[in-house]
Design an enzyme around this catalytic site. Sequence first.
Site: not given
Length: 430
Positions: A22-23, A93, A117, A122-123, A126, A305, A397
Amino acid sequence: MEQYIVKGGNPLVGEVEIGGAKNAALGILAASVMTSEPVTIENLPDVRDTAVLIQAMESIGTKVERIDRHTVRVNASSINSMTIDDGYIKKIRASYYMLGSLLGRFRSAQVALPGGCNIGSRPIDQHLKGFRALGAKVEVSRGMISAETEALVGNHIYMDVVTVGATINVMLAATLAVGKTIIENAAKEPHVVDVANFLNSMGANIKGAGTDVIRIKGVEKLHGTTYSIIPDQIEAGTFMFAAAITKGDVMIRNVIPKHLESISAKLIEIGCEIEEFDDCLRVVAARRLSNTQVKTLPYPGFPTDMQPQIATTLALSEGISIVTESIFENRFKYVGELLRMGANIKVEGNTAIIEGVEGFTGAMISAPDLRAGAALVLAALVADGFTTIDDIKYIERGYEDFPEKMRQLGANIEKVETDRDIQKFKLKVG
Ligand code: EPZ
């Protein structure tokens, strides 16, 4: 309301086929709009996050044709907008990868601030720092991020933290920048490498993906390609722990064993047997597992994860285990649900102290996020009696056909919507 209902007790036995990552898929889909030529993507997982990203790509004029369930042909020759403000996009995301890809190709992009999620603050500093280093003017206002420039120019960028998202995003933009970009302290996850390989197959010049220094020589344009996505490390890892927690015997097919080394090592340490083949792994758990200590780390460390899945397994293992979460600060929300099933876990800051219990009991629980949701399904597979799991939208998801794949291994699990469905399931499984 859609739920899973599970009757625990069956060891998982048999074979399961792992889908595309997925990612990696999210980075690759975003990258596919960087050429006007057709791109064919194979082994694409059919999960909600990829569906939402495809919808966002279509909302700006990209044509996405489904060849079959796991293959799409993307044609981004007629993109008519650089603004992605689709209501759905805020839910995932990876919407922010469209910033890198559109900025690279069109020197301009506006994307709604990402959701995803809720596992921590979660900044995205960067990502923005990287785009600015390449010469883009970046602004965040009214829930939108906009990045614009006349000339995107390569630069030397040092990431302050190891971040998968920012590494991929900056790599996307830098691929079409003028000159050389060096990303230091880059993330080394298999999906970072897969996105780089995909871009290289389109004519990019990226070297060093998979190490902590990525070197990119900007090219003028990219061309079409056909590319098959790598297997999903986390889906595979989840089934490995499903075999372990249920004291099962499962052959996990279509995996890259190298990507699973940190997971295999922990499973062996707590008492599983693992047999490794070229593209599959067999996980056997013949007895009660033992305790361990684990800390999540960027690749090749133990993945964040997989943290809920290992913690859930350790909650039934002998002795006291310690699980430390070092990537996201809010990733123990499932612990409350496990307590309701009889676990004995204390969370202090980013550490869970787990005293293994003999068994779980079925309960009505909710998935707080994607991986935690999967871990709660694992808990339900071994719990005494029936468990219902709400908020399965999170699980969907990132896991394709999760209940079907579990059922194929002998689990009693079904997706249900009504009380009638629940009664029917209970009658069926007894
Ligand atoms: C990716 O998230 C994955 N998501 C996550 O998978 C995964 O948990 C995570 O990487 C870590 O492996 C996608 O690929 C879509 P990061 P991402 O940037 O990119 C901090 C799942 O279950 N950070 O590597 O958002 C951040 O706060 C999901 O499939 C900054 O400080 O993660 C975190 O502490 C959930 N500034 C650390 O870096 C930034 O600009 C790692 O985050 C970016 C990140």
